[in-house]
Motif scaffolding. Structure first.
Motif, PDB file in Angstrom:
ATOM      1  N   TYR A 122       1.407 -17.167   6.860  1.00  0.00           N
ATOM      2  CA  TYR A 122       2.827 -17.540   6.827  1.00  0.00           C
ATOM      3  C   TYR A 122       3.041 -18.838   6.042  1.00  0.00           C
ATOM      4  CZ  TYR A 122       7.515 -18.792   8.313  1.00  0.00           C
ATOM      5  OH  TYR A 122       8.840 -19.164   8.311  1.00  0.00           O
ATOM      6  N   GLU A 123       2.249 -19.855   6.337  1.00  0.00           N
ATOM      7  CA  GLU A 123       2.356 -21.108   5.578  1.00  0.00           C
ATOM      8  C   GLU A 123       1.994 -20.876   4.112  1.00  0.00           C
ATOM      9  OE1 GLU A 123       3.041 -24.976   4.435  1.00  0.00           O
ATOM     10  OE2 GLU A 123       3.606 -24.047   6.352  1.00  0.00           O
ATOM     11  N   LEU A 124       0.998 -20.031   3.882  1.00  0.00           N
ATOM     12  CA  LEU A 124       0.638 -19.666   2.498  1.00  0.00           C
ATOM     13  C   LEU A 124       1.841 -19.079   1.767  1.00  0.00           C
ATOM     14  CD1 LEU A 124      -1.342 -18.951   0.161  1.00  0.00           C
ATOM     15  CD2 LEU A 124      -1.802 -16.809   1.413  1.00  0.00           C
ATOM     16  N   SER A 125       2.505 -18.117   2.390  1.00  0.00           N
ATOM     17  CA  SER A 125       3.643 -17.465   1.756  1.00  0.00           C
ATOM     18  C   SER A 125       4.793 -18.448   1.530  1.00  0.00           C
ATOM     19  CB  SER A 125       4.118 -16.285   2.610  1.00  0.00           C
ATOM     20  OG  SER A 125       5.106 -15.541   1.927  1.00  0.00           O
ATOM     21  N   LYS A 126       5.002 -19.354   2.482  1.00  0.00           N
ATOM     22  CA  LYS A 126       6.031 -20.386   2.330  1.00  0.00           C
ATOM     23  C   LYS A 126       5.780 -21.231   1.085  1.00  0.00           C
ATOM     24  CE  LYS A 126       6.819 -23.217   5.627  1.00  0.00           C
ATOM     25  NZ  LYS A 126       6.521 -24.042   6.823  1.00  0.00           N
ATOM     26  N   SER A 135       5.631 -12.858  -3.497  1.00  0.00           N
ATOM     27  CA  SER A 135       4.608 -12.325  -2.583  1.00  0.00           C
ATOM     28  C   SER A 135       5.040 -10.993  -1.987  1.00  0.00           C
ATOM     29  CB  SER A 135       4.342 -13.315  -1.439  1.00  0.00           C
ATOM     30  OG  SER A 135       3.858 -14.546  -1.915  1.00  0.00           O
ATOM     31  N   THR A 136       4.103 -10.067  -1.916  1.00  0.00           N
ATOM     32  CA  THR A 136       4.278  -8.849  -1.129  1.00  0.00           C
ATOM     33  C   THR A 136       3.292  -8.916   0.028  1.00  0.00           C
ATOM     34  OG1 THR A 136       4.891  -7.593  -3.101  1.00  0.00           O
ATOM     35  CG2 THR A 136       4.295  -6.331  -1.150  1.00  0.00           C
ATOM     36  N   HIS A 137       3.793  -8.742   1.256  1.00  0.00           N
ATOM     37  CA  HIS A 137       2.958  -8.859   2.455  1.00  0.00           C
ATOM     38  C   HIS A 137       2.543  -7.474   2.943  1.00  0.00           C
ATOM     39  CE1 HIS A 137       6.051 -12.168   2.535  1.00  0.00           C
ATOM     40  NE2 HIS A 137       4.939 -12.874   2.452  1.00  0.00           N
ATOM     41  N   TYR A 148       4.341  -9.157  15.592  1.00  0.00           N
ATOM     42  CA  TYR A 148       5.108 -10.398  15.618  1.00  0.00           C
ATOM     43  C   TYR A 148       5.351 -10.859  14.186  1.00  0.00           C
ATOM     44  CZ  TYR A 148       0.479 -12.444  14.840  1.00  0.00           C
ATOM     45  OH  TYR A 148      -0.764 -12.738  14.315  1.00  0.00           O
ATOM     46  N   TYR A 149       6.358 -11.689  14.000  1.00  0.00           N
ATOM     47  CA  TYR A 149       6.659 -12.369  12.732  1.00  0.00           C
ATOM     48  C   TYR A 149       7.093 -11.446  11.593  1.00  0.00           C
ATOM     49  CZ  TYR A 149       5.890 -17.386  13.300  1.00  0.00           C
ATOM     50  OH  TYR A 149       6.034 -18.713  13.623  1.00  0.00           O
ATOM     51  N   GLU A 150       7.547 -10.238  11.913  1.00  0.00           N
ATOM     52  CA  GLU A 150       8.012  -9.375  10.827  1.00  0.00           C
ATOM     53  C   GLU A 150       9.202 -10.003  10.104  1.00  0.00           C
ATOM     54  OE1 GLU A 150       9.689  -4.877   9.870  1.00  0.00           O
ATOM     55  OE2 GLU A 150       9.792  -5.661  11.918  1.00  0.00           O
ATOM     56  N   GLU A 151      10.193 -10.464  10.857  1.00  0.00           N
ATOM     57  CA  GLU A 151      11.391 -11.046  10.240  1.00  0.00           C
ATOM     58  C   GLU A 151      11.049 -12.309   9.454  1.00  0.00           C
ATOM     59  OE1 GLU A 151      14.504 -11.698  13.041  1.00  0.00           O
ATOM     60  OE2 GLU A 151      14.647  -9.576  13.610  1.00  0.00           O
ATOM     61  N   GLU A 152      10.139 -13.105   9.968  1.00  0.00           N
ATOM     62  CA  GLU A 152       9.754 -14.347   9.286  1.00  0.00           C
ATOM     63  C   GLU A 152       9.128 -14.048   7.924  1.00  0.00           C
ATOM     64  OE1 GLU A 152       9.886 -15.470  13.660  1.00  0.00           O
ATOM     65  OE2 GLU A 152       9.409 -13.710  12.463  1.00  0.00           O
ATOM     66  N   GLY A 157       9.549 -12.499   1.487  1.00  0.00           N
ATOM     67  CA  GLY A 157       9.231 -11.497   0.473  1.00  0.00           C
ATOM     68  C   GLY A 157       9.076 -10.121   1.091  1.00  0.00           C
ATOM     69  N   GLU A 158       8.903  -9.113   0.241  1.00  0.00           N
ATOM     70  CA  GLU A 158       8.740  -7.743   0.730  1.00  0.00           C
ATOM     71  C   GLU A 158       7.579  -7.671   1.712  1.00  0.00           C
ATOM     72  OE1 GLU A 158       7.686  -3.250  -0.935  1.00  0.00           O
ATOM     73  OE2 GLU A 158       7.987  -4.896  -2.368  1.00  0.00           O
ATOM     74  N   THR A 159       7.799  -6.981   2.830  1.00  0.00           N
ATOM     75  CA  THR A 159       6.799  -6.908   3.892  1.00  0.00           C
ATOM     76  C   THR A 159       6.593  -5.455   4.309  1.00  0.00           C
ATOM     77  OG1 THR A 159       7.412  -9.120   4.685  1.00  0.00           O
ATOM     78  CG2 THR A 159       6.187  -7.707   6.213  1.00  0.00           C
ATOM     79  N   ARG A 160       5.361  -4.992   4.201  1.00  0.00           N
ATOM     80  CA  ARG A 160       5.012  -3.628   4.591  1.00  0.00           C
ATOM     81  C   ARG A 160       4.063  -3.697   5.784  1.00  0.00           C
ATOM     82  NH1 ARG A 160       3.635  -1.170  -1.472  1.00  0.00           N
ATOM     83  NH2 ARG A 160       5.391  -2.176  -2.546  1.00  0.00           N
ATOM     84  N   ILE A 161       4.289  -2.810   6.745  1.00  0.00           N
ATOM     85  CA  ILE A 161       3.539  -2.875   8.000  1.00  0.00           C
ATOM     86  C   ILE A 161       2.882  -1.536   8.309  1.00  0.00           C
ATOM     87  CG2 ILE A 161       3.803  -3.101  10.521  1.00  0.00           C
ATOM     88  CD1 ILE A 161       5.826  -5.309   9.988  1.00  0.00           C
ATOM     89  N   ALA A 162       1.658  -1.621   8.815  1.00  0.00           N
ATOM     90  CA  ALA A 162       0.933  -0.452   9.311  1.00  0.00           C
ATOM     91  C   ALA A 162       0.518  -0.712  10.750  1.00  0.00           C
ATOM     92  CB  ALA A 162      -0.305  -0.181   8.454  1.00  0.00           C
TER      93      ALA A 162
END
Length: 258
Positions: A122-126, A135-137, A148-152, A157-162
């Motif tokens: 998270y700090e890296l992406s910030k 960044s794409t997560h 946790y932290y999906e909204e953050e 940046g774009e965030t994909r979750i599995a």
């Protein structure tokens, strides 16, 4: 590296057994590089070893930082019982950080994390966003319940979750997410269990800038005890090793045997 008695200004649960804790103190001014960690003393006399926990977010303006941890044993269980106004003995920041040099505005990067390996990303992406880097997560969890932290991350940046059980996002692991994209990023940053790091290493085997943050059990945290060594791939004798605490926790892909 410094030591300070830092004040807890907030603690909140994020998911079952996972907590976000905010600390306040002058030590925050030493925190500059995403990917470093803190070595925290458990406030109980019989638990002698500090617990290494990565820095999740740095707020130098307010002398505050956040960590996210999961209850794994007695030490982290005690952390979860602490309240606003309590204090913790903190040593840090320790280890190296992710190397952001060589990246320029509008470069595209991949940030890959799994489970409790996600917090330092998270700090890296910030910091990447502050530099104008896109960044794409790619984030993996066991299930929707422990997410946790999906909204953050979405805010950065774009965030994909599995999820392993398919209760949210793509059914499967982070490798499935990465296989579904056809972009070639300028850099890949990853943190998580060895299985995730091996997947990233294999998928980007010829990529020149893949940085892996290793998880390891530690004792001293400063390179003196050799409790957290991992071996180098060019070592036929099995005697060459690096210490995750002070030479890591971040290594370029291929530098160590996962």
């Amino acid at each position: 590296m410094k030591q300070e008695i830092m004040k807890i200004v907030q603690q909140r649960p994020l998911a079952p057994r996972i907590y976000e804790l905010t600390l306040e103190g002058e030590l925050v001014q030493e925190m500059k590089f995403p990917g470093q960690f803190l070595h925290i003393r458990v406030p109980r006399a019989d638990l002698l070893l500090r617990r290494p926990i990565s820095i999740n977010s740095i707020d130098r303006e307010n002398n505050a930082c956040r960590i996210i941890y999961r209850i794994e044993g007695d030490g982290t269980k005690i952390f979860s019982q602490l309240n606003e106004g309590d204090f913790l003995d903190v040593l840090g920041p320790l280890g190296n950080g992710f190397d952001l040099s060589g990246l320029a505005k509008d470069d595209e990067v991949f940030i890959v994390g799994g489970g409790i390996g996600i917090p330092p990303l998270y700090e890296l992406s910030k910091q990447l966003k502050e530099k104008g880097i896109v960044s794409t997560h790619f984030l993996g969890f066991a299930s929707k319940e422990v997410m946790y932290y999906e909204e953050e991350f979405q805010a950065l940046g774009e965030t994909r979750i599995a999820t392993d059980d398919g209760t949210y996002g793509i059914h499967g692991n982070v490798g499935n997410l990465l296989l579904s994209t056809h972009k070639t990023p300028k850099a890949v940053f990853a943190c998580g269990a060895n299985g995730l790091l091996k997947t990233v290493e294999q998928l980007f085997v010829n990529h020149p800038n893949v940085q892996l943050s290793l998880e390891s059990r530690m004792a001293c945290g400063v390179g003196a005890c050799y409790a957290c060594v991992c071996h180098k791939p060019d070592d036929d004798t099995g005697t060459k090793s690096v210490k995750v605490c002070d030479e890591g926790p971040i290594f370029k892909a291929g530098e160590v045997v996962l």
